[in-house]
Design an enzyme around this catalytic site. Structure first.
Site, PDB file in Angstrom:
ATOM      1  N   ALA A  94      24.577 -17.056 -20.416  1.00 35.70           N
ATOM      2  CA  ALA A  94      24.910 -17.615 -19.110  1.00 35.70           C
ATOM      3  C   ALA A  94      24.757 -16.544 -18.030  1.00 35.70           C
ATOM      4  O   ALA A  94      24.192 -16.789 -16.962  1.00 35.70           O
ATOM      5  CB  ALA A  94      26.337 -18.148 -19.135  1.00 35.70           C
ATOM      6  N   ASP A 105      21.041 -15.939 -17.542  1.00 37.81           N
ATOM      7  CA  ASP A 105      20.439 -17.030 -16.776  1.00 37.81           C
ATOM      8  C   ASP A 105      20.798 -16.909 -15.305  1.00 37.81           C
ATOM      9  O   ASP A 105      19.980 -17.169 -14.432  1.00 37.81           O
ATOM     10  CB  ASP A 105      20.926 -18.391 -17.302  1.00 37.81           C
ATOM     11  CG  ASP A 105      20.284 -18.734 -18.646  1.00 37.81           C
ATOM     12  OD1 ASP A 105      19.247 -18.120 -18.977  1.00 37.81           O
ATOM     13  OD2 ASP A 105      20.818 -19.602 -19.352  1.00 37.81           O
ATOM     14  N   SER A 141       7.913 -19.971 -21.180  1.00 33.07           N
ATOM     15  CA  SER A 141       9.342 -20.174 -21.291  1.00 33.07           C
ATOM     16  C   SER A 141       9.683 -21.462 -20.564  1.00 33.07           C
ATOM     17  O   SER A 141       8.788 -22.183 -20.128  1.00 33.07           O
ATOM     18  CB  SER A 141      10.028 -18.979 -20.667  1.00 33.07           C
ATOM     19  OG  SER A 141      11.386 -19.063 -20.916  1.00 33.07           O
ATOM     20  N   LYS A 193      17.359 -28.021 -27.948  1.00 34.98           N
ATOM     21  CA  LYS A 193      16.812 -26.682 -27.735  1.00 34.98           C
ATOM     22  C   LYS A 193      17.383 -25.806 -28.833  1.00 34.98           C
ATOM     23  O   LYS A 193      18.584 -25.529 -28.868  1.00 34.98           O
ATOM     24  CB  LYS A 193      17.218 -26.154 -26.360  1.00 34.98           C
ATOM     25  CG  LYS A 193      16.618 -24.805 -26.056  1.00 34.98           C
ATOM     26  CD  LYS A 193      16.821 -24.455 -24.596  1.00 34.98           C
ATOM     27  CE  LYS A 193      16.055 -23.207 -24.220  1.00 34.98           C
ATOM     28  NZ  LYS A 193      16.491 -22.009 -24.914  1.00 34.98           N
ATOM     29  N   ARG A 229       6.511 -14.254 -29.844  1.00 35.79           N
ATOM     30  CA  ARG A 229       6.146 -14.466 -28.449  1.00 35.79           C
ATOM     31  C   ARG A 229       5.888 -13.163 -27.706  1.00 35.79           C
ATOM     32  O   ARG A 229       5.014 -13.083 -26.859  1.00 35.79           O
ATOM     33  CB  ARG A 229       7.242 -15.250 -27.744  1.00 35.79           C
ATOM     34  CG  ARG A 229       6.874 -15.516 -26.308  1.00 35.79           C
ATOM     35  CD  ARG A 229       7.838 -16.456 -25.663  1.00 35.79           C
ATOM     36  NE  ARG A 229       9.144 -15.843 -25.505  1.00 35.79           N
ATOM     37  CZ  ARG A 229      10.164 -16.447 -24.935  1.00 35.79           C
ATOM     38  NH1 ARG A 229      10.045 -17.691 -24.516  1.00 35.79           N
ATOM     39  NH2 ARG A 229      11.319 -15.841 -24.804  1.00 35.79           N
ATOM     40  N   LYS A 257      10.552 -33.027 -22.018  1.00 39.48           N
ATOM     41  CA  LYS A 257       9.133 -32.802 -21.728  1.00 39.48           C
ATOM     42  C   LYS A 257       8.532 -34.113 -21.263  1.00 39.48           C
ATOM     43  O   LYS A 257       8.874 -35.178 -21.813  1.00 39.48           O
ATOM     44  CB  LYS A 257       8.405 -32.330 -22.993  1.00 39.48           C
ATOM     45  CG  LYS A 257       8.933 -30.998 -23.486  1.00 39.48           C
ATOM     46  CD  LYS A 257       8.380 -30.618 -24.842  1.00 39.48           C
ATOM     47  CE  LYS A 257       9.157 -29.405 -25.351  1.00 39.48           C
ATOM     48  NZ  LYS A 257       8.863 -29.095 -26.741  1.00 39.48           N
ATOM     49  N   LYS A 311      20.742 -26.836 -20.202  1.00 37.53           N
ATOM     50  CA  LYS A 311      21.573 -25.993 -21.070  1.00 37.53           C
ATOM     51  C   LYS A 311      22.990 -26.541 -21.179  1.00 37.53           C
ATOM     52  O   LYS A 311      23.525 -27.087 -20.217  1.00 37.53           O
ATOM     53  CB  LYS A 311      21.640 -24.560 -20.488  1.00 37.53           C
ATOM     54  CG  LYS A 311      20.306 -23.841 -20.404  1.00 37.53           C
ATOM     55  CD  LYS A 311      19.816 -23.390 -21.737  1.00 37.53           C
ATOM     56  CE  LYS A 311      19.825 -21.949 -22.067  1.00 37.53           C
ATOM     57  NZ  LYS A 311      19.615 -20.851 -21.319  1.00 37.53           N
ATOM     58  N   CYS A 316      34.226  15.736 -24.273  1.00 32.88           N
ATOM     59  CA  CYS A 316      34.691  14.394 -24.622  1.00 32.88           C
ATOM     60  C   CYS A 316      34.069  13.941 -25.946  1.00 32.88           C
ATOM     61  O   CYS A 316      32.857  13.904 -26.078  1.00 32.88           O
ATOM     62  CB  CYS A 316      34.309  13.427 -23.515  1.00 32.88           C
ATOM     63  SG  CYS A 316      34.831  11.750 -23.851  1.00 32.88           S
TER      64      CYS A 316
HETATM   65  S1  IVH Z   1       9.131 -26.012 -25.465  1.00 33.54           S
HETATM   66  C1  IVH Z   1       5.724 -24.502 -22.807  1.00 33.54           C
HETATM   67  N1  IVH Z   1      10.973 -26.989 -27.050  1.00 33.54           N
HETATM   68  O1  IVH Z   1      13.343 -22.121 -25.641  1.00 33.54           O
HETATM   69  C2  IVH Z   1       7.051 -24.890 -23.354  1.00 33.54           C
HETATM   70  N2  IVH Z   1      11.125 -24.711 -26.458  1.00 33.54           N
HETATM   71  O2  IVH Z   1      14.002 -21.012 -23.064  1.00 33.54           O
HETATM   72  C3  IVH Z   1       7.370 -24.202 -24.600  1.00 33.54           C
HETATM   73  N3  IVH Z   1      12.973 -23.548 -27.502  1.00 33.54           N
HETATM   74  O3  IVH Z   1      10.481 -20.156 -25.326  1.00 33.54           O
HETATM   75  C4  IVH Z   1       8.762 -24.350 -25.027  1.00 33.54           C
HETATM   76  N4  IVH Z   1      13.766 -25.221 -28.619  1.00 33.54           N
HETATM   77  O4  IVH Z   1      11.598 -20.376 -27.676  1.00 33.54           O
HETATM   78  C5  IVH Z   1      10.524 -25.907 -26.398  1.00 33.54           C
HETATM   79  N5  IVH Z   1      12.509 -27.948 -28.466  1.00 33.54           N
HETATM   80  C6  IVH Z   1      12.062 -26.887 -27.831  1.00 33.54           C
HETATM   81  C7  IVH Z   1      12.690 -25.657 -27.935  1.00 33.54           C
HETATM   82  C8  IVH Z   1      12.204 -24.593 -27.220  1.00 33.54           C
HETATM   83  C9  IVH Z   1      13.914 -23.967 -28.346  1.00 33.54           C
HETATM   84  C10 IVH Z   1      12.892 -22.177 -26.977  1.00 33.54           C
HETATM   85  C11 IVH Z   1      11.518 -21.582 -26.961  1.00 33.54           C
HETATM   86  C12 IVH Z   1      11.257 -21.279 -25.515  1.00 33.54           C
HETATM   87  C13 IVH Z   1      12.637 -21.121 -25.003  1.00 33.54           C
HETATM   88  C14 IVH Z   1      12.735 -21.267 -23.512  1.00 33.54           C
END
Ligand code: IVH
Length: 699
Positions: free
Chosen positions: A48, A51, A96, A132, A153, A306, A330, A448
């Site tokens: 947090a 971010d 990301s 996620k 990555r 997405k 998040k 120290c």
């Molecule tokens: S999509 C171009 N889907 O979260 C988009 N990412 O904070 C590619 N992650 O780098 C990412 N679960 O390592 C996607 N269901 C999910 C995910 C996910 C975890 C991670 C991934 C990404 C990061 C971004």
């Protein structure tokens, strides 16, 4: 009025100059955390908090687009690949995700898409939502259906080649199943560890006396970076596929169909992925997944949405590091309340004092928390945290739990504001705060125990005393066994050998020759140039250049020592003298003075000086007509800047002072010279024009 600290100002209130400084600070800070997270798998702040830094950086960049830095964190994902593995340049960058933290964030995401595509109000934006996964992403390249390369990555552009390790991840197919296999395809997804495997791993580690991992993500990340794949295999890592990289045939249609295709290839796709027809649907999915979170066999930290039309992905493209067609909503950090039993102080290796909350153990975010960081003195004061308080503790799938605030109604009657110690709890030396610094630091650098090992390492290092045979490892062992605790001990080691401790030759890995080599090396360094000695002391901010300047200015050890002690008095001549050395501002001077203000340091220094011979440093260029002279520049110069004039004078051995006194030899007066010129005339000091000065110094 004192200058406002940009870090504490709301983005909308920042002036341009403040924004610029703040972006520089954030770039540095975020890079540091990226390195800790990606290269060392040892984050220091919560997700947090991290971010929040990124969000602030982006918000400032949106307000001041022309201030966006070359090295802006928004151009970058993660940190450069760590060493140990071959580098792999991703053929398509690994991106990301942008974050949303509430329902409105999700609505804004959809609004942005509509605006960008110019969609009419009634046109729906179909989404797919999925958990996620809290792991690390990896890219798998299949050629002719066979896994040929697997990479982490890294910074999004270049990752590490961990093919052998990915091959032992259970869910990673070595060959794609099915008939219509493309010539090549890169499948991307998340490597993770289940909670059960994580707990079993930690139990095993603890049984072997090893430190447990803080969370499954760190364990997975470390597991994927093992140099021996057999060790990776033992971690029982898993993989969920959810994206693609370079492909020989374009991926088209709907994302949901792409997921089906991944399954047909033999990948695991998250079973909770669902289509969402509109924002309410998406929010409902978020709530459902959030409710299920604790019961899932793996850790997740949000829901990723997405756009479910791949043709729109192309049109939407990217902003900085993240696609416009996806977002991570998040989960809020989990919180709990508990009682603050005490505040203890930890002293770091660099002497920073960090307050730690000692808590009544409480379950939060899947772990039991009994300690939390309080960051620094100001933070405690700002939140008015007192011992005995009931505090709100937060943990967000992360590492260091934080105290976010106090439940004031529950404060015991006699709770007192916390008085931050002004002495180091480890060694009793003064702990001081420098201007603009959040941390209070112990000044007992040489004595120290919390800092000693670090200081001794520095002391013996190449640019300092350069003692061959006394590298980091040996220093550490000698320190732990009590053979060397402070610099002077190095030079008495030989005399004490076999008398105060068993002969070195009895230690593992030592024999007559290596022991005698070490003593020869130490003896060879009994004679040390003053600048090396100054540098070796490890005074904060005093690097080699400053050490050289100090040595040149004071020439002899005793003179330097005396002057530094005298400089402890503000406004003293010695202090003014010190500050007048080019490059030594008041902060640096204060650090040196703080060092000398601590009796422990002076004692340690004097004990050392007894045992060594410090070589004088002769001031440079004694042949120059201004060598040893004290000069003062005033007014504006025509031929050079003030800084250049100062540097040139110093290179010729002159001392450049900032104010005129009886000791001044020359005042060089440029145009519009003011009070200094008057003063010089009054004291009868020679006044030179710029041209006369140049004539004097240019042969
Ligand atoms: S999509 C171009 N889907 O979260 C988009 N990412 O904070 C590619 N992650 O780098 C990412 N679960 O390592 C996607 N269901 C999910 C995910 C996910 C975890 C991670 C991934 C990404 C990061 C971004």
């Amino acid at each position: 009025m004192s200058a406002r600290k940009p870090a504490e100002i709301a983005v909308d209130d920042l002036s341009e100059a403040e924004a610029k400084r703040e972006l520089a600070r954030l770039a540095k800070e975020i890079l540091k955390h990226d390195r800790l997270y990606y290269q060392r798998s040892a984050p220091e702040v919560s997700d947090a908090a991290y971010d929040a830094l990124r969000t602030r950086n982006s918000a400032i960049e949106r307000r001041f687009p022309k201030l966006v830095r070359e090295d802006s964190p928004s151009h970058r994902v993660g940190a450069p690949a760590a060493t140990g593995f071959a580098k792999v340049r991703h053929r398509r960058p690994m991106l990301s995700l942008d974050n949303a933290f509430d329902d409105d964030g999700l609505r804004d995401f959809l609004g942005r898409i509509r605006r960008f595509l110019g969609l009419p109000e009634d046109e729906r934006v179909p989404l797919m939502g999925e958990p996620k996964i809290d792991g690390l992403s990896a890219s798998l390249r299949y050629e002719g259906g066979v896994l040929v390369q697997g990479a982490t990555r890294g910074d999004g552009e270049v990752g590490e080649d961990v093919t052998a390790n990915l091959k032992v991840v259970k869910d990673v197919p070595h060959a794609l199943k099915g008939r219509s296999i493309p010539e090549f395809v890169e499948v991307r997804g998340e490597v993770y560890m289940t909670r059960a495997d994580f707990e079993a791993l930690n139990r095993e580690r603890e049984a072997h006396g090893e430190a447990p991992f803080v969370n499954p993500r760190n364990a997975a990340s470390g597991g994927l970076r093992q140099l021996d794949p057999a060790l990776t295999e033992k971690r029982r890592l898993r993989f969920f596929a959810y994206a693609w990289g370079e492909t020989s045939e374009p991926i088209e249609g709907r994302y949901r169909d792409f997921l089906k295709r991944l399954e047909a290839y033999g990948f695991h796709v998250n079973p909770l992925a669902r289509p969402c027809e509109d924002v309410d649907d998406a929010i409902a999915l978020y709530r459902r997944i959030e409710a299920e979170r604790e019961t899932l066999p793996y850790e997740i930290d949000g829901v990723v949405y997405k756009v479910d039309r791949i043709d729109w992905h192309e049109r939407l493209g990217f902003v900085g590091r993240a696609p416009r067609w996806a977002i991570a909503y998040k989960f809020a950090a989990e919180q709990a309340t508990t009682r603050l039993k005490a505040i203890t102080i930890q002293v770091g290796r660099t002497g920073a004092l960090t307050p730690v909350a000692e808590l009544e153990p409480v379950h939060v975010g899947g772990v039991t928390v009994s300690r939390a960081t309080l960051h620094n003195e100001d933070e405690i004061a700002r939140k008015d945290i007192r011992v005995g308080d009931t505090v709100i503790v937060q943990r967000a799938g992360d590492v260091i739990p934080q105290v976010v605030g106090v439940v004031i109604e529950k404060r015991p009657k006699h709770a007192e504001p916390f008085a931050f110690p002004e002495r180091c709890p480890e060694c009793g030396s003064h702990a001081v705060r420098e201007e603009g610094e959040a941390a209070r630091r112990c000044t007992g650098g040489l004595v120290c125990p919390a800092q000693a090992m670090e200081r001794l390492r520095h002391f013996t290092s190449r640019d300092a005393f350069d003692i061959e045979g006394l590298g980091e490892k040996r220093i550490e062992l000698f320190y732990k066994d009590g053979l060397i605790r402070k610099p002077a001990d190095i030079f008495t080691l030989e005399a004490r050998n076999g008398r105060d401790f068993p002969n070195l030759t009895e230690r593992e890995g030592w024999d007559e020759l290596s022991a005698s080599n070490l003593f020869v090396a130490i003896r060879a360094r009994r004679k040390v140039p003053l600048d090396r000695l100054i540098y070796a002391l490890g005074i904060p901010h005093v690097g080699q250049v400053t050490a050289k300047q100090l040595a040149r200015r004071y020439e002899r050890f005793d003179r330097w020592r005396r002057a530094m002690r005298e400089a402890r008095i503000d406004e003293s001549e010695a202090r003014q003298d010190l500050e007048s050395i080019s490059g030594i501002g008041s902060i640096l001077a204060q650090a040196i003075v703080d060092f000398f203000d601590e009796p422990h340091n002076v004692e340690a220094l004097d004990a050392l000086a007894e045992l060594i011979e410090v070589e004088d440093v002769r001031a440079v260029a004694s042949a120059s007509p201004v060598s040893g002279k004290t000069v003062v520049f005033t007014g504006s110069l025509e031929k050079m800047t003030r800084a250049e004039a100062k540097a040139r004078a110093e290179a010729l051995g002159a001392k450049v002072a900032s104010s005129v006194s009886k000791k001044t030899d020359y005042v060089i007066a440029g145009a519009d010279a003011g009070s200094k010129l008057t003063e010089a005339t009054k004291l009868g000091v020679s006044v030179l024009s710029e041209a006369e000065w140049l004539k004097l110094i240019e042969p």
